[in-house]
Design a protein around this motif. Sequence first.
Motif, short mmCIF file in Angstrom:
data_model
loop_
_atom_site.label_atom_id
_atom_site.label_comp_id
_atom_site.label_asym_id
_atom_site.label_seq_id
_atom_site.Cartn_x
_atom_site.Cartn_y
_atom_site.Cartn_z
N UNK A 114 55.27 78.99 70.33
CA UNK A 114 54.46 78.89 69.09
C UNK A 114 55.02 78.02 68.30
N UNK A 115 56.19 77.67 68.37
CA UNK A 115 56.72 76.50 67.59
C UNK A 115 56.45 75.31 68.28
N UNK A 116 56.45 75.04 69.60
CA UNK A 116 56.02 73.86 70.04
C UNK A 116 54.60 73.61 69.71
N UNK A 117 53.71 74.74 69.62
CA UNK A 117 52.39 74.31 69.26
C UNK A 117 52.35 73.78 67.84
N UNK A 118 53.15 74.48 66.91
CA UNK A 118 53.00 73.99 65.63
C UNK A 118 53.67 72.46 65.39
N UNK A 119 54.44 72.26 66.08
CA UNK A 119 54.98 70.93 66.15
C UNK A 119 54.11 69.93 66.55
N UNK A 120 53.13 70.27 67.54
CA UNK A 120 51.98 69.53 67.89
C UNK A 120 50.99 68.99 66.95
N UNK A 121 50.98 69.78 65.78
CA UNK A 121 50.05 69.67 64.89
C UNK A 121 50.14 68.32 64.16
N UNK A 122 49.14 67.25 64.10
CA UNK A 122 49.17 66.08 63.40
C UNK A 122 49.58 65.87 62.09
N UNK A 123 49.44 67.10 61.20
CA UNK A 123 49.75 67.28 60.10
C UNK A 123 51.40 67.55 59.78
N UNK A 124 52.12 68.07 60.90
CA UNK A 124 53.36 67.96 60.66
C UNK A 124 53.92 66.59 60.80
#
Length: 498
Positions: A114-124
């Motif tokens: 889940x952390x890796x997916x979240x860090x892939x968000x272009x908004x981050x």
Amino acid sequence: MIRLSRETLTALPAGVAAPAYDRARVSPGILHVGVGNFHRAHLAIYLDDLFAMGKSLDWGILGAGVRAPDADMRARLEAQDWLSTVVELEPGALRARVCGAMTGFAPVAPDNAPLIRAMCDPAIRIVSLTVTEGGYFLDSATGDFDANHPQMLADAANPDAPGSVFGAMLAALRRRRQASIPPFTVMSCDNIPGNGHVAMAALTGLARLHDPAFADWVEDNVAAPDGMVDRIAVVTDDARRAVIRDDFGIDDASPVFCEPFRQWVLEDRFPTGRPEFEAVGVTFAADVSAYEKMKLRVLNGGHACIAYPGALLDCHYAHDAMAHPLVAGFLDKVETEEIVPMVPPPPGQDLRDYLTLIKSRFANPEVKDTIARLCLDGSNRQPKFILPSTKDRVAQGAPVTGLALESALWCRYLAGGSETGREYALEDEQADRLRAAALTAKAEPAAFLGLRDIFGDLGEAPAFSTAFDEALTMLWRDGTAATLARYLSLPAGAPLGR
């Protein structure tokens, strides 16, 4: 008593400030790993102030973690809609505010999916960290990245299911690169010299274990600015929880208590943008090292100067030590005569004013920072906070009477037992080894200075070893109080003698 939640923000007790903005307008732009008290008293507060000005609303915080306790923190914060009560410990006038800068918290999982997916968000666009020094996988002997650390070897063998935050960042950076999404900036908020360089060393060091070409890409394309952070955030114990409940009428599962002072100095390297931090007091500097040196030597070194005499004289809190004339006098004399003169002042900074500020912060009775906390982990802290000043003075042929006495006080503390015989636990990963060396040093002071991973060549410098020998001999023979009194009676630079 009001249970903290989104619905109760409009009904907070009198005197408790609510977020001065519409939280629905805040979207995540920063993913922060390590949502502890310091983070919520520092980065989160800077953003909370910024949002209250109507600025940078696309830079909200998405929390994250890589350890099992992080899942517990996530559950506590989720139950109160990611809100935290932050109490500033102003002497005689505690101030409470509810911080709403966090927008969510990525689920915590052993493989960090889940952390890796979240860090892939272009908004981050920023991934920030407060993971303590141990989370950077440093070799204790060299201070460099430890490529042989078991966690690093495990992540290198399983790059798609890593267990560490740096493994997760690399996995996300690979995916972002494949998807043509610009890399995020890595922003360390840990109290480590050159924290941006240290974070980059961990990222590239791990990458080189399994993909050297990708390590080169990370080094060339990912920014990791250095930063100096400063605010004392204390442990939230039952007494603090009672303050939130009884004095402020709020049911908060994870409140934060901190001193009023805060400071943040950042290198301005954020290729994909950043919040307007300068609008809320963050200092941007091309070279953060001068600010780091000032803090590490004057503040952190000052903590060491009150910690060990304070413990030996049965002081419980930092403010108790500052109320003891011998301990406070020792701090002032060592800082004024030996530490501050070796610190180049940052631009526009008067180090005398900074020392006055430090002493007032240490003396704040509301913070209740324990002497035991200041004493812990000396094997890591002394080489960073005290010994650099000693080395600089020895190299210049300047006296080190006070700094040698500080090292001797640490040695005497490690031997165990205060002046009244009160026992205390040694909180240090090398506790057994240190205590054995300290006990041997009672008769042979050189035995302690022979800990080369701590003292290096400094233990062989006659100016330091002689002053240390004199100080430790006097501490064992005459006691802490008499030794401190003797030191305070000396002219600047005079030897302690036997």
